[in-house]
Scaffold this motif. Structure first.
Motif, PDB file in Angstrom:
ATOM      1  N   GLN A 107       0.818  -0.995  -0.092  1.00  0.00           N
ATOM      2  CA  GLN A 107      -0.056  -0.070   0.091  1.00  0.00           C
ATOM      3  C   GLN A 107       0.731   1.175   0.122  1.00  0.00           C
ATOM      4  O   GLN A 107       1.788   1.420   0.938  1.00  0.00           O
ATOM      5  CB  GLN A 107      -0.828   0.164   1.278  1.00  0.00           C
ATOM      6  N   LEU A 108       0.640   2.200  -0.817  1.00  0.00           N
ATOM      7  CA  LEU A 108       1.309   3.168  -0.934  1.00  0.00           C
ATOM      8  C   LEU A 108       0.436   4.691  -0.435  1.00  0.00           C
ATOM      9  O   LEU A 108      -0.514   5.085  -1.244  1.00  0.00           O
ATOM     10  CB  LEU A 108       1.787   3.725  -2.458  1.00  0.00           C
ATOM     11  N   ARG A 109       0.477   4.958   0.887  1.00  0.00           N
ATOM     12  CA  ARG A 109      -0.180   5.937   1.212  1.00  0.00           C
ATOM     13  C   ARG A 109       0.466   7.220   1.541  1.00  0.00           C
ATOM     14  O   ARG A 109      -0.003   8.150   1.919  1.00  0.00           O
ATOM     15  CB  ARG A 109      -0.867   5.426   2.521  1.00  0.00           C
ATOM     16  N   GLU A 110       1.773   7.223   1.528  1.00  0.00           N
ATOM     17  CA  GLU A 110       2.550   8.459   2.144  1.00  0.00           C
ATOM     18  C   GLU A 110       3.860   8.714   0.938  1.00  0.00           C
ATOM     19  O   GLU A 110       4.452   7.756   0.621  1.00  0.00           O
ATOM     20  CB  GLU A 110       3.134   8.237   3.396  1.00  0.00           C
ATOM     21  N   ILE A 111       3.883   9.976   0.616  1.00  0.00           N
ATOM     22  CA  ILE A 111       5.195  10.253   0.019  1.00  0.00           C
ATOM     23  C   ILE A 111       5.714  11.339   0.500  1.00  0.00           C
ATOM     24  O   ILE A 111       5.224  12.309   1.083  1.00  0.00           O
ATOM     25  CB  ILE A 111       4.813  10.804  -1.392  1.00  0.00           C
ATOM     26  N   CYS A 112       7.274  11.179   0.830  1.00  0.00           N
ATOM     27  CA  CYS A 112       8.018  12.179   1.305  1.00  0.00           C
ATOM     28  C   CYS A 112       8.849  12.913   0.414  1.00  0.00           C
ATOM     29  O   CYS A 112       9.327  12.437  -0.306  1.00  0.00           O
ATOM     30  CB  CYS A 112       8.915  11.698   2.485  1.00  0.00           C
ATOM     31  N   SER A 113       8.872  14.179   0.639  1.00  0.00           N
ATOM     32  CA  SER A 113       9.774  15.027  -0.046  1.00  0.00           C
ATOM     33  C   SER A 113      10.991  15.444   0.483  1.00  0.00           C
ATOM     34  O   SER A 113      11.146  15.892   1.659  1.00  0.00           O
ATOM     35  CB  SER A 113       9.055  16.199  -0.661  1.00  0.00           C
ATOM     36  N   TRP A 114      12.236  15.212  -0.075  1.00  0.00           N
ATOM     37  CA  TRP A 114      13.620  15.543   0.689  1.00  0.00           C
ATOM     38  C   TRP A 114      14.171  16.335  -0.326  1.00  0.00           C
ATOM     39  O   TRP A 114      14.208  16.467  -1.638  1.00  0.00           O
ATOM     40  CB  TRP A 114      14.402  14.253   0.671  1.00  0.00           C
ATOM     41  N   ASN A 115      14.814  17.374   0.176  1.00  0.00           N
ATOM     42  CA  ASN A 115      15.529  18.436  -0.747  1.00  0.00           C
ATOM     43  C   ASN A 115      17.053  19.008   0.170  1.00  0.00           C
ATOM     44  O   ASN A 115      16.964  18.425   1.011  1.00  0.00           O
ATOM     45  CB  ASN A 115      14.556  19.595  -0.814  1.00  0.00           C
ATOM     46  N   PRO A 116      17.747  19.486  -0.579  1.00  0.00           N
ATOM     47  CA  PRO A 116      18.842  19.996   0.011  1.00  0.00           C
ATOM     48  C   PRO A 116      18.709  20.673   1.125  1.00  0.00           C
ATOM     49  O   PRO A 116      17.923  21.791   1.371  1.00  0.00           O
ATOM     50  CB  PRO A 116      19.724  20.888  -0.981  1.00  0.00           C
ATOM     51  N   ASP A 117      19.521  20.523   2.330  1.00  0.00           N
ATOM     52  CA  ASP A 117      19.417  21.017   3.689  1.00  0.00           C
ATOM     53  C   ASP A 117      19.978  22.527   3.692  1.00  0.00           C
ATOM     54  O   ASP A 117      21.280  22.710   3.096  1.00  0.00           O
ATOM     55  CB  ASP A 117      20.207  20.299   4.724  1.00  0.00           C
ATOM     56  N   PRO A 118      19.146  23.534   3.812  1.00  0.00           N
ATOM     57  CA  PRO A 118      19.442  24.950   3.696  1.00  0.00           C
ATOM     58  C   PRO A 118      20.840  25.200   4.474  1.00  0.00           C
ATOM     59  O   PRO A 118      21.696  26.099   4.145  1.00  0.00           O
ATOM     60  CB  PRO A 118      18.351  25.691   4.106  1.00  0.00           C
ATOM     61  N   GLU A 119      21.152  24.642   5.458  1.00  0.00           N
ATOM     62  CA  GLU A 119      22.545  24.971   6.430  1.00  0.00           C
ATOM     63  C   GLU A 119      23.531  24.033   5.697  1.00  0.00           C
ATOM     64  O   GLU A 119      24.512  24.343   6.299  1.00  0.00           O
ATOM     65  CB  GLU A 119      22.047  24.419   7.674  1.00  0.00           C
ATOM     66  N   ASP A 120      23.328  22.880   4.969  1.00  0.00           N
ATOM     67  CA  ASP A 120      24.319  22.320   4.530  1.00  0.00           C
ATOM     68  C   ASP A 120      23.894  21.526   3.142  1.00  0.00           C
ATOM     69  O   ASP A 120      23.479  20.584   3.161  1.00  0.00           O
ATOM     70  CB  ASP A 120      24.999  21.302   5.436  1.00  0.00           C
ATOM     71  N   GLU A 121      24.284  22.214   2.220  1.00  0.00           N
ATOM     72  CA  GLU A 121      23.502  21.750   0.785  1.00  0.00           C
ATOM     73  C   GLU A 121      24.095  20.615   0.151  1.00  0.00           C
ATOM     74  O   GLU A 121      23.539  20.048  -0.737  1.00  0.00           O
ATOM     75  CB  GLU A 121      23.527  23.072  -0.203  1.00  0.00           C
ATOM     76  N   SER A 122      25.139  20.147   0.922  1.00  0.00           N
ATOM     77  CA  SER A 122      25.681  18.758   0.509  1.00  0.00           C
ATOM     78  C   SER A 122      25.027  17.607   0.732  1.00  0.00           C
ATOM     79  O   SER A 122      25.107  16.424   0.551  1.00  0.00           O
ATOM     80  CB  SER A 122      27.146  18.705   0.869  1.00  0.00           C
ATOM     81  N   ILE A 123      24.205  18.031   1.982  1.00  0.00           N
ATOM     82  CA  ILE A 123      23.036  16.825   2.201  1.00  0.00           C
ATOM     83  C   ILE A 123      21.687  17.138   2.294  1.00  0.00           C
ATOM     84  O   ILE A 123      21.251  18.196   2.065  1.00  0.00           O
ATOM     85  CB  ILE A 123      23.544  16.388   3.865  1.00  0.00           C
ATOM     86  N   ILE A 124      20.778  15.960   2.351  1.00  0.00           N
ATOM     87  CA  ILE A 124      19.395  16.092   2.163  1.00  0.00           C
ATOM     88  C   ILE A 124      18.780  16.348   3.304  1.00  0.00           C
ATOM     89  O   ILE A 124      19.035  15.482   4.371  1.00  0.00           O
ATOM     90  CB  ILE A 124      18.849  15.316   1.196  1.00  0.00           C
ATOM     91  N   ARG A 125      17.590  16.867   3.505  1.00  0.00           N
ATOM     92  CA  ARG A 125      16.803  16.577   4.668  1.00  0.00           C
ATOM     93  C   ARG A 125      15.199  16.542   4.119  1.00  0.00           C
ATOM     94  O   ARG A 125      15.079  17.184   3.069  1.00  0.00           O
ATOM     95  CB  ARG A 125      16.863  17.636   5.838  1.00  0.00           C
TER      96      ARG A 125
END
Lengths: 623, 623
Positions: B74-92
């Protein structure tokens, strides 16, 4: 003893619903099992025809509920009909009652014939490929070697059978070395699910308590042609002079009728039941239903039964031979309970037998089969007596208020209120049982107040939970399939609260230690959750906790598969429904049959260890 | 023409999901059908992997949803991840979005691989026993005899095929009379569901509009070993420098990853896609997911695709050769829509083709296949372009508010908003379409205001109803199985109100007359509801009306089976959900594909007759 005897863990005699349920467990637990039946095929039509919510839950635990639910008729309403006060020669509807079983479990009451259920089990067994029904088998003798019944590695039972097949060509003259159709089976255990005239019971010389009356009912499955408006719901009909009927609508436009046949009293049996025809049954029914008409073109099945209530003095002998179903309790079919209780008998027995035979559990747990299921049979017999009188005593105050009458047994009938213990598997509640009957027998006590609606000894109540990692919503029971595992159900409450989280971590660190029961009762090379599975259902807002915040023992890691467990759930409502305080939490031990065995605080590690050490067998040395 | 040609109603070329859906209809409608495929077996793993709520409804109409629902994720949720504003080399994680498809239909979005769905269809076909997949078939030539395409009793199509099996012993030297492996088929209709490189399309010289880009994605199914916390929900991940990923959790602990592979721009294609390995795809994914780690031991399937959007200029030729699925629309897989839209193509086509081939409907309804499905394909292509850019354009305002972005296509993706017409099958709404585009083409007009939420041209919205006679609660769609029947859905409102009851009786007495369309379009010896089934859903309190108060045409009587229909339902909520006034009511014509064709008042008997006379063929003489 013949030299050519075959050796098996278990022989099941009788492949009706109770025997097939036993075989389903035997298949799941990989017991070396023979399933024997004297008939040439399964039931084709008629006989038992109702399933209640607990039975559906059990069927679902083997993956068998879906196809049955699809084919079955939902029974949601019962209408009560009584003599019209203005004209007692005709009937009129006096009450509509909702059966409301779906409020007690997650399934409503179902109408479907026994043959469909048997076929569902047979298909399951064939797909699994471990146990198969052998038909046309005649049982000849059963001997118990009392000298070795205490040794559960021994084969104390000798069963002689014959295969009633035509002799094969080439063996026709081979009579000097004994008939080729005979076979001797040496078994550890024998289960008799061979019906009201049980051959196994007779070998054990067990007595049946209770007796039969002289009241007779006709049972018939027809496609009705009628103007009776409630023909497609279940009805309880009482006429003033012509007797009573119970109706149950069924799959495929069939309707089952139970028709009171004759007013036989103390004068003796004036009815010759061998003269009864289906036409007579429907004619009587038609009179009872007046002013409505009833006839039929298609009759699927019919029979006549005599009301009676009997149960066996014991359900097992030496923890080696067991009896279940009609073999140990017979009663009238009007409750629609017989097939359900029979399947639940073997559902209760077989996980215990499987764990003992597989060297996982201690043999003394087998004693609980007799105590747990015999008390259910006695309740059933009591209620059946009430129900029979309800239909044979004619109309009255009770028949006019069917709703109130039904309340007396609605919960029992659904199967969800069946409660086991106190016994070795279900320690008593500290607050209640001990105060009235203090006993040295029980070292442990449960604490019912930690989860006011998870009744100790009853099956875990149904509730929806959300899988934390997956966001899927599932019924809690789907986490408890019938695979033989015990479950440690950890309810740590709101773990976004740091004190609850640290209590959970403390419990988890005990569980993770090599000396904890999760390890010591698990064979060395088996997966860590294969005997006692640890499940966690927390009540924190899901967005406040990450799955990886939980200790690893709650989501074991496999070098190849990554996180193997994804079962940690959360759902506020489950806590409310189960009566668990989110700032307190608790731990429940759930037996392989979904019944709650034990309840304690999150700090109950030592009690849990003590619980399991009375029941399971150590599998590895502590370091 | 060879003398040994075989004659068939229909040849389906290609046994993927679209071809199998067509075969399911062909089986249900008993069309003489050949189902040919050039491969040796069905898809084993990988490829398409998602089902949306409308597709599940359609599968359920063939009885196929239950087993798929059980096996799917069952696919009930979608999470969106983007570059961390405090450290763009990682996602959050920037957003959690509920997919909420279960609010639009009665199923949530499912993740399951194409092979499972194909096998479900194959099992269905084998159980029904009318159509079977023939494999290892090579198509050689297709000729259309233009002279007889207008005659729907003729066989204007000649298809030459060869069976790529090793020649049988004994036929080795039999070469003088032509190869024994070749076969000539004469067909009334041919359906090409043979994929993006469609052989059938090439025979018709149909052009594809649109083009391919130079953007490449890796697709891979692995059991992930990772510390990424959202690995068991669907994710949209954008990194600052390394590209983007979409993830979809799947059955059996698999996860599907769509990984952006290279920044190829106007400079030309710098990536050699033939050098790509699964290790490279996962390595790129791992970079995008930084600071989280990703690796795997088990890879189930992988591939590389180039983003592009194309659709055919026409979906059919002469109403004799039809194309569906990837053969007429190709796009990127990130929407998870391809398999769904493809199966819906043939679900739309085949009931029309079946009714024409069986002499029930007029051939001109076949024109609606092209118009109805081509417009869906164009919408899909437009959305796919947006979705592709979303993943290839890098992080930005849009990727941070995934919820808002998704709202643009959530309803389309679910499949429930697909709306057909106005056309011959779906007359326009009098209030709307005609005011903007008056036309002589349509003699009839629907009245949308009678049921504000039963949108003309869309599938009937899901709602729960109670069967009056049985007290069972079912989804309205379960009354609309895919058996080829049209439905006259009568919503008479509150019939405990005598004026509504008399309006219903008036309509029923027209329907019961021998000259009504229910009779005239039904073959003489067929059951009265076999072409147009009459269903009644009233809104009276159930206890105020008896089933037998309703006219007999609403519950036809069979001398042998009694009341054959038990479908009359009632449920207040359905009226509210459908926007129908209980003191007014309405009548809806529902097509065999569950789409609402026409809406009129209870007095609309003449309009209904006019509607059906444009579409169906008279089967008997009026008296």
């Amino acid at each position: 003893m013949k030299p050519n005897a075959t050796y098996h863990d278990l022989v099941i005699v009788g492949a009706g619903p109770a025997g097939l349920m036993a075989a389903a467990w035997a298949s799941r637990l990989r017991l070396d099992t023979r399933l024997l039946d004297d008939k040439a095929d399964r039931v084709q039509n008629g006989r038992a025809d109702g399933l209640h919510t607990r039975t559906m839950e059990i069927l679902d635990s083997f993956g068998l509920a879906t196809s049955i639910e699809r084919a079955a008729y939902q029974l949601r309403e019962i209408c009560s009909w009584n003599p019209d006060p203005e004209d007692e020669s005709i009937i009129r509807r006096t009450q509509r009652v909702l059966s409301k079983e779906e409020d007690l479990g997650r399934y409503c009451q179902m109408g479907i014939h026994q043959g469909f259920i048997e076929q569902t089990f047979i298909d399951f067994l064939n797909t699994e490929g471990y146990v198969h029904v052998e038909r046309n088998i005649q049982t000849k003798s059963l001997q118990i070697d009392e000298a070795c019944t205490a040794d559960h590695d021994a084969y104390p039972l000798t069963l002689r059978i014959s295969h009633n097949r035509p002799p094969r060509a080439g063996n026709m003259s081979d009579e000097t070395s004994g008939s080729p159709e005979e076979e001797t089976i040496k078994a550890k255990y024998v289960l008799g699910t061979d019906g009201g005239h049980s051959w196994v019971r007779k070998q054990l010389s067990l007595q049946m308590n209770g007796d039969r009356t002289k009241k007779h009912f006709g049972v018939i499955d027809i496609i009705p042609i009628t103007d009776f408006p409630d023909i497609r719901v279940s009805c309880s009909v009482h006429s003033s002079q012509n007797g009573s009927i119970m109706t149950i609508p069924r799959e495929g436009r069939l309707v089952r009728l139970y028709v009171q046949l004759a007013e036989t009293g103390s004068e003796g049996d004036g009815l010759n039941t061998s003269n009864i025809t289906p036409e007579m049954i429907v004619e009587t029914a038609s009179k009872i239903l007046s002013p409505y008409k009833l006839s039929y073109s298609h009759c699927d099945w019919w029979s006549v039964y005599t009301v009676g209530q009997q149960y066996a003095s014991n359900f097992s002998v030496d923890n080696r031979v067991f009896l279940a179903g009609d073999a140990v309790h017979t009663h009238s079919p009007t409750m629609g309970a017989g097939m359900n209780v029979s399947m639940q008998d073997t559902y209760n027995l077989m996980w215990k037998l499987g764990q003992v035979a597989n060297g996982i559990a201690q043999p003394h747990i087998l004693h609980t089969y007799n105590s747990e299921r015999r008390s259910v049979a006695i309740q059933l017999i009591d209620l059946d007596r009430k129900m029979s009188n309800f239909y044979s005593d004619g109309p009255g105050k009770e028949t006019r208020d069917y709703d109130k009458f039904r309340e007396q047994f609605r919960t029992f009938l659904s199967g969800v209120s069946v409660q086991y213990g106190p016994n070795i598997l279900v320690p008593p509640n500290c607050a209640k049982e001990l105060s009235t009957s203090p006993s040295e027998q029980f070292k442990l006590q449960s604490n019912q107040s930690l989860a006011s609606n998870i009744i100790i000894g009853q099956r875990l109540p149904s509730a929806l939970i959300m899988n934390h990692a997956e966001a899927n919503i599932v019924h809690a029971h789907t986490l408890l399939p019938s695979d033989g595992r015990w479950r440690l159900l950890i309810l740590p409450g709101d773990i976004s609260n740091s004190s609850q989280m640290s209590r959970l971590h403390e419990l988890a660190s005990y569980l993770a230690s090599p000396s904890s029961f999760v390890h010591t009762f698990t064979p060395t090379h088996a997966q860590i959750h294969s005997i006692v599975e640890v499940l966690t259902i927390h009540a924190a807002p899901r967005y406040k906790v990450e799955p990886f915040d939980l200790p690893e023992i709650l989501h074991p890691f496999d070098a190849k598969l990554g996180d193997v467990q994804g079962e940690e759930g959360n759902f506020d409502d489950a806590y409310e429904q189960w009566g668990v305080n989110k700032d307190m939490g608790c731990v429940a031990v759930v037996r392989p049959d979904q019944h709650v065995a034990y309840l304690c605080e999150l700090e109950g590690a030592r009690q849990l260890e003590s619980y399991f050490s009375q029941i399971l067998l150590p599998q590895r040395m502590e370091n």
